[in-house]
Design an enzyme around this catalytic site. Structure first.
Site, PDB file in Angstrom:
ATOM      1  N   HIS A  15       0.853  -1.197   0.000  1.00 22.41           N
ATOM      2  CA  HIS A  15       0.000   0.000   0.000  1.00 22.41           C
ATOM      3  C   HIS A  15       0.885   1.241   0.000  1.00 22.41           C
ATOM      4  CE1 HIS A  15      -2.939   2.984   1.184  1.00 22.41           C
ATOM      5  NE2 HIS A  15      -3.869   2.117   0.838  1.00 22.41           N
TER       6      HIS A  15
ATOM      7  N   GLU B  85      -3.980   1.923  -7.343  1.00 20.61           N
ATOM      8  CA  GLU B  85      -4.360   3.016  -6.448  1.00 20.61           C
ATOM      9  C   GLU B  85      -3.426   4.196  -6.691  1.00 20.61           C
ATOM     10  OE1 GLU B  85      -6.623   1.877  -2.529  1.00 20.61           O
ATOM     11  OE2 GLU B  85      -4.494   2.069  -2.196  1.00 20.61           O
TER      12      GLU B  85
HETATM   13  P1  13P Z   1      -9.820   6.130   0.198  1.00 17.40           P
HETATM   14  O1  13P Z   1     -10.944   5.262  -0.299  1.00 17.40           O
HETATM   15  O2  13P Z   1     -10.090   6.728   1.535  1.00 17.40           O
HETATM   16  O3  13P Z   1      -9.376   7.108  -0.833  1.00 17.40           O
HETATM   17  O4  13P Z   1      -8.566   5.147   0.443  1.00 17.40           O
HETATM   18  C1  13P Z   1      -8.145   4.349  -0.589  1.00 17.40           C
HETATM   19  C2  13P Z   1      -7.157   3.392  -0.053  1.00 17.40           C
HETATM   20  O5  13P Z   1      -6.033   3.759   0.257  1.00 17.40           O
HETATM   21  C3  13P Z   1      -7.579   1.993   0.113  1.00 17.40           C
HETATM   22  O6  13P Z   1      -6.498   1.164   0.320  1.00 17.40           O
END
Ligand code: 13P
Length: 262
Positions: free
Chosen positions: A94, A166
């Protein structure tokens, strides 16, 4: 058809009783749905009690992190081998771990391998920062993050895993700019293309690729409909039972429509 996967990443929120309350509320609002898998990633401390509470027909559990050695003198760490009977999935790489805890490409590669060795499916997070996108380095960053992380796996192991795109700039706590569906589609296609180059078309067609970054119940339907997108990794909105249930409903509606068309 690949299963839709919705992952609630609670990050460092909710103590054990708050987590239990949220599961209770979610459980009431969630139907058992073929074709949709819902995964909860609570804090490490809360995994054990939640494993007794959850209806396993509705939810699976994920860890948010673990260490790549199976045991040893590593004060403060928890290993994948300790988690193997507790969780189906683990989030690896992450951006918060890369940025705040200095996780390198090589550490993430070793964590992915350790998860697989312990029969836990990795959800590998990849994504560029705002600066990297502005400078035109998005593809290079995704290439490096994907290829390094998978470098010790066999094709069957890659086929079974999950990758979450992400972009750091789209995460609610890092700026929360809403990604455009076309940007998501392009990044997902690029990730699948990398996998195809390395492991072949069958593996690329099997691996599930999710999107994460400010997904909530109002936008989930649009994001889940993006070409090649198999689900969502949700942060902030997953802490709210109404919002997360709304995301699950959006996935259900879309799945239903697609199945009827097909
Ligand atoms: P948000 O949905 O709060 O933007 O976070 C995304 C995230 O980092 C999930 O791992």
């Amino acid at each position: 058809m690949r299963k839709t996967l919705l992952v609630a990443n609670w990050k460092m929120h909710l103590n054990t009783s708050q987590a239990s309350m949220l599961v209770h509320r979610l459980q009431e609002r969630t139907r058992i749905q073929r074709g949709i898998e819902i995964v909860l990633a609570p804090s490490l401390l809360t995994l054990q009690p939640l494993s007794m509470q959850i209806d396993r027909r509705k939810f699976r559990l994920a860890a948010q992190n673990a260490f790549y050695k199976d045991e040893g003198a590593f004060t403060g760490e928890v290993s994948f081998s300790m988690l193997r009977d507790l969780v189906h999935y683990v989030i690896v790489g992450h951006s918060e771990r890369r940025i705040y805890f200095g996780e390198t490409l090589e550490m993430i590669r070793d964590k992915v391998a350790a998860a697989v060795r312990n029969e836990i499916t990795p959800i590998l997070c990849v994504g560029e920062t705002q600066q990297e996108r502005k400078e035109g380095h998005t593809r290079q960053v995704l290439h490096d993050q994907v290829t390094t992380a998978l470098s010790n796996l066999t094709s069957n192991e890659v086929a079974d895993m999950v990758i979450a795109y992400e972009p750091v700039w789209a995460i609610s706590t890092f700026g929360g700019e809403l990604a455009k569906p076309a940007q998501i589609a392009e990044a997902i296609a690029f990730i699948r293309h990398q996998i195809e180059q390395l492991y072949g078309a069958k593996v690329a067609a099997a691996v599930r690729v999710l999107y994460g970054g400010s997904v909530d119940e109002t936008i989930a339907g649009g994001y889940l409909a993006v070409e090649g997108c198999d689900g969502a990794l949700v942060g902030g909105a997953s802490l709210n039972p109404y919002k997360f249930a709304g995301i699950i409903d959006a996935a259900y509606r879309l799945r239903h429509e697609t199945e009827q068309e097909g």
